[in-house]
Motif scaffolding. Sequence first.
Motif, PDB file in Angstrom:
ATOM      1  N   THR A 141       0.669  -0.986   0.022  1.00 46.17           N
ATOM      2  CA  THR A 141      -0.045   0.033   0.004  1.00 46.17           C
ATOM      3  C   THR A 141       0.854   1.341   0.069  1.00 46.17           C
ATOM      4  OG1 THR A 141      -0.057   0.463   2.360  1.00 46.17           O
ATOM      5  CG2 THR A 141      -1.706  -1.291   1.434  1.00 46.17           C
ATOM      6  N   THR A 142       0.120   2.402  -0.481  1.00 45.87           N
ATOM      7  CA  THR A 142       1.090   3.573  -0.380  1.00 45.87           C
ATOM      8  C   THR A 142       1.024   4.078   1.005  1.00 45.87           C
ATOM      9  OG1 THR A 142      -0.998   4.841  -0.969  1.00 45.87           O
ATOM     10  CG2 THR A 142       0.486   4.185  -2.816  1.00 45.87           C
ATOM     11  N   TYR A 143       0.209   3.486   1.948  1.00 41.88           N
ATOM     12  CA  TYR A 143       0.296   3.964   3.379  1.00 41.88           C
ATOM     13  C   TYR A 143       1.707   3.260   3.837  1.00 41.88           C
ATOM     14  CZ  TYR A 143      -4.833   4.497   2.767  1.00 41.88           C
ATOM     15  OH  TYR A 143      -6.221   4.871   2.441  1.00 41.88           O
ATOM     16  N   ASP A 144       1.676   2.083   3.561  1.00 44.36           N
ATOM     17  CA  ASP A 144       3.001   1.657   4.231  1.00 44.36           C
ATOM     18  C   ASP A 144       4.197   2.177   3.682  1.00 44.36           C
ATOM     19  OD1 ASP A 144       3.832  -1.238   5.598  1.00 44.36           O
ATOM     20  OD2 ASP A 144       5.032  -0.959   3.695  1.00 44.36           O
ATOM     21  N   ALA A 145       4.389   2.477   2.262  1.00 40.27           N
ATOM     22  CA  ALA A 145       5.405   2.980   1.475  1.00 40.27           C
ATOM     23  C   ALA A 145       5.756   4.336   2.306  1.00 40.27           C
ATOM     24  CB  ALA A 145       5.135   3.383   0.179  1.00 40.27           C
TER      25      ALA A 145
END
Length: 353
Positions: A141-145
């Motif tokens: 996810t872009t959140y995790d990134a």
Amino acid sequence: MHLLQPDEVDRLALGVVVLGSGGGGGEPETHAFAAMLRHEMRQSGPVTVLSPEEADPDGYAARVGLIGAPTVMIEKLPSGREAEEALKALQGHDSTPATAVIGWEVGGCNGLLPLLLAARLGLPYVDVDGMGRAFPRIDQTTYDAAGLPTTPLAITEPGGNRAVLDSTGIEKLARTVMVDFGGWAMMVAKPLKLADAVAAGVTGSLARALELGEIWSQRTVPVEQRAKASGGFLVARGKVVEVWRESAGDFPRGTVALRRLDTDDAYVRLEMQGEYLVALEDGEPLVTTPDLLCCLDADSGLPLSTERLAFGAVVDVVALPAPPQWTKPEMLGRVDPRAFGYDLGYVPFRDAP
């Protein structure tokens, strides 16, 4: 602000299945959750959908997602309350208040589950998610990134089992628990501050799904026109002449050979895991992840999941562009073909035929 109405749910369901790129649950599983969502909306009213600009940046939003094999739900039916129970379990360990709901991934079933939770709790849904499509792993996810937290994470299943997990290896741990829970489970992750979620996430995914649902429901319109209206193109129309699958590692893996019906003596090969990931012709990649590959039944126009694509089917393979976040050099390594074990580089969408 948009008040999502029950009569929009089927269109939305089709759109999120298209964005699933063959994964995240096909038409049967997604429409089961669509029926639950319509039922809940008829009791509690429409779901308030806020654009990222309309959301309170200081509020906190819960993320909900399904982990496991959606087809298992045929035998182990959801109640529709799993996400709510997971949030309750999470709040026993993390007191961050949830004032809204956001998406984890918009593809497949997970495109509808946050709306079901929002309807049950009377909370707004903010139009942002962490993928803009479907990917198989929690950390894709872009959140995790962006370094935003996923844990603590609560996981529940229809039989009443629940667990709250906190680990740096949350992907492996959550899948271990999911298997013990019977093949699929619901997850709710630590609420994110909306300012952070909007800055890191893929915005407008729900609106995109509604748009795609409208386009792909027009089945009398030629597929080439629908693909172009979606921002993509028709890769090939072909007949499935071979399907090979194996279960190795955490995700099923397979290859599909299509004999092209629009060109003489030509074949297209699709590589798939949870989703369709690569399309090749004569060994050369035509389209690769993170761009989307969608297989649609040539007669009905309905998307076919990787699990249901079968020998003899005639399909239209359509390519759609990835959300732009995923094609940035610093992001590609999480979702390009090599991230899934293929010795191939990303083929930029503009280079496709």
